[in-house]
Design an enzyme around this catalytic site. Structure first.
Site, short mmCIF file in Angstrom:
data_model
loop_
_atom_site.label_atom_id
_atom_site.label_comp_id
_atom_site.label_asym_id
_atom_site.label_seq_id
_atom_site.Cartn_x
_atom_site.Cartn_y
_atom_site.Cartn_z
N TYR A 56 0.86 -1.19 0.00
CA TYR A 56 0.00 0.00 0.00
C TYR A 56 0.89 1.23 0.00
O TYR A 56 1.83 1.32 0.79
CB TYR A 56 -0.90 0.00 1.24
CG TYR A 56 -1.79 1.21 1.37
CD1 TYR A 56 -1.57 2.18 2.35
CD2 TYR A 56 -2.87 1.42 0.51
CE1 TYR A 56 -2.38 3.29 2.48
CE2 TYR A 56 -3.69 2.53 0.62
CZ TYR A 56 -3.44 3.46 1.62
OH TYR A 56 -4.26 4.57 1.73
N ASP A 65 9.32 2.80 -0.84
CA ASP A 65 8.31 3.49 -0.05
C ASP A 65 8.62 3.20 1.42
O ASP A 65 8.23 2.15 1.95
CB ASP A 65 6.91 3.00 -0.43
CG ASP A 65 5.85 3.57 0.49
OD1 ASP A 65 4.65 3.34 0.22
OD2 ASP A 65 6.21 4.25 1.48
N LYS A 83 4.89 9.43 8.37
CA LYS A 83 4.81 8.91 9.74
C LYS A 83 5.91 9.47 10.65
O LYS A 83 5.86 10.63 11.05
CB LYS A 83 4.78 7.38 9.70
CG LYS A 83 3.55 6.84 8.92
CD LYS A 83 3.50 5.33 8.88
CE LYS A 83 2.50 4.83 7.86
NZ LYS A 83 1.12 4.89 8.32
#
Ligand code: KE4
Length: 429
Positions: free
Chosen positions: A144, A239, A267
């Site tokens: 994702y 990623d 994050k």
């Protein structure tokens, strides 16, 4: 546990917010029941609106690696807010955090701040397409990268054909440029590249997958992707929205010793405020506006308030290398304890772990890609496991396709309490 107040708040939320949440996974759809509404948090603990306390293994889905309301971050945000939150102009603070990030992460010369992981990966793919002058990208089933159109794609008819949209609103025109490959399967990646010679701009992946549960790369997988990208003149995008500044100062590139061409962050880099970023060597980043032709922009990108939080977080992680050893030791301790109690209760399971990312999968087979993760998630045990832990005051992600995040705020007493909770709950699995 009593959830009366959360239930009332959920009913009110659903009247004015789609599904009562601002991000779908929070709605507990995958595990059933109603979400709990958190009032406040400190260190390793969440406190909900009914006064229940939980040991937190989500930590806002990864950012709060040092625990909730971590004082150096809170102090930095409070002080900065008094001097203004956003100016829409360059500020010295942006250079300071960029210099620190570049010093911590291998193989990057410049970094562009954005406001979410989605923006980071979306921009990185546009940059790769612009830099290479090619349209197609390869992503992996189960990875994702946020909700931009090019990533909301599922496998097409054959293993090497283009993808199809997995959400209404994503066009077939977009989907045709996204090719799907199987995580941990280099042969499949080779097939896809061979079938699309000269048309692929980049391969993007989570170097340690965290959205199929935690799935580390098989030995040689990342190195093999690097070689394939070099052979086919394709950019390799890591990623690292989840792994960046979590697995090590230098993230997965440092841990595995494999260089990506573009690295995406989110994050942890924001310390709990909205920050994403993407970074690469000069040759690639200078292709980005305003120095180059690839356009990308953002009103609040690099805003002082978010940068103050991010800088305080990165400074803490940069000054104390022991943090990563403590996180590794705590996660290994938890891993060992979970194996002991699940074996004692004769629960077939596998546990995947890398650094401070860990996930529990029920079933006999190892979980190494999306298909095996889906088979394990489909046996219904996870729902009972999740709600049982919640009742015991342990809050893990409400989906079998997510990862537990270990924070430095967790004590060994917290870990023992978690292991005991898993022991009690797994008796009924
Ligand atoms: P955001 O746009 O949600 O900041 O980041 C997207 C993203 C990109 N890349 C990776 C590897 C990610 O894990 C994410 C977001 N992670 C999910 C949790 N699996 C966020 C939780 C949510 O969607 O609410």
């Amino acid at each position: 546990m009593i959830y009366k107040r959360s239930s009332e708040l959920f009913a009110a939320a659903k009247k004015v917010i789609p599904g009562g949440v601002n991000s779908p996974v929070r709605a507990f759809s995958a595990v059933g029941g109603e979400p709990i509404f958190i009032k406040e948090a400190k260190g390793a603990y969440l406190y909900d609106e009914d006064g229940n306390k939980y040991i937190d293994y989500i930590n806002s889905w990864g950012p709060l690696i040092l625990g909730h309301a971590y004082e150096p971050v809170v102090d930095a945000v409070v002080e900065k807010a008094k001097k203004g939150t956003s100016f829409g102009t360059p500020t010295q603070l942006e250079t300071t955090i960029a210099e620190l990030a570049v010093s911590m992460v291998p193989n990057i010369d410049k970094i562009r701040m954005v406001n979410s992981g989605t923006e980071a990966t979306m921009s990185a793919v546009r940059l790769a397409r612009g830099f290479k002058g090619r349209d197609k990208i390869i992503k992996f089933a189960g990875c994702y990268h946020g909700h931009s159109d090019s990533f909301l794609i599922q496998a097409g008819s054959g293993a090497v054909t283009f993808g199809t949209p997995n959400s209404p609103g994503v066009t077939n025109g977009t989907a045709k440029d996204t090719l799907l490959a199987t995580y941990n399967d280099l042969e499949n990646v080779k097939e896809v590249l061979e079938a699309n010679k000269g048309e692929v701009a980049c391969i993007i992946l989570e170097p340690v997958a965290g959205n199929m549960g935690c799935i580390p790369p098989k030995k040689g997988f990342l190195e093999g992707l690097r070689q394939l990208c070099d052979q086919h003149d394709v950019l390799l995008i890591f990623d690292e929205v989840m792994t960046g500044f979590r697995l090590a100062k230098g993230g997965a590139q440092e841990v595995y010793g494999v260089n990506a061409d573009i690295v995406c962050f989110g994050k942890v880099i924001g310390g709990g405020l909205p920050v994403g970023a993407f970074a690469a060597r000069n040759e690639i980043m200078d292709y980005l506006a305003p120095t180059g032709p690839v356009y990308q922009a953002g009103t609040l990108s690099g805003n002082p308030l978010a940068m103050a939080a991010g800088l305080a977080m990165l400074q803490e992680l940069n000054k104390d290398a022991e943090i990563y050893n403590r996180l590794e030791e705590k996660t290994a301790y938890l891993h060992k304890g979970l194996v002991n109690v699940l074996n004692r209760n004769k629960v077939a399971h596998s546990i995947n772990r890398q650094g401070s990312m860990i996930s529990v999968h029920f079933g006999e087979e190892p979980v190494t890609n999306f298909a095996s993760a889906a088979r394990s998630a489909g046996n219904g045990k996870f729902k009972k496991f999740f709600h049982g832990l919640l009742e015991h005051g342990v809050y893990i992600a409400p989906s079998a396709f997510e990862t537990w995040f270990i924070t430095d705020a967790l004590s060994y007493e917290d870990l023992d309490a978690t292991i005991e909770a898993v022991h009690q709950v797994s008796k009924e699995l």
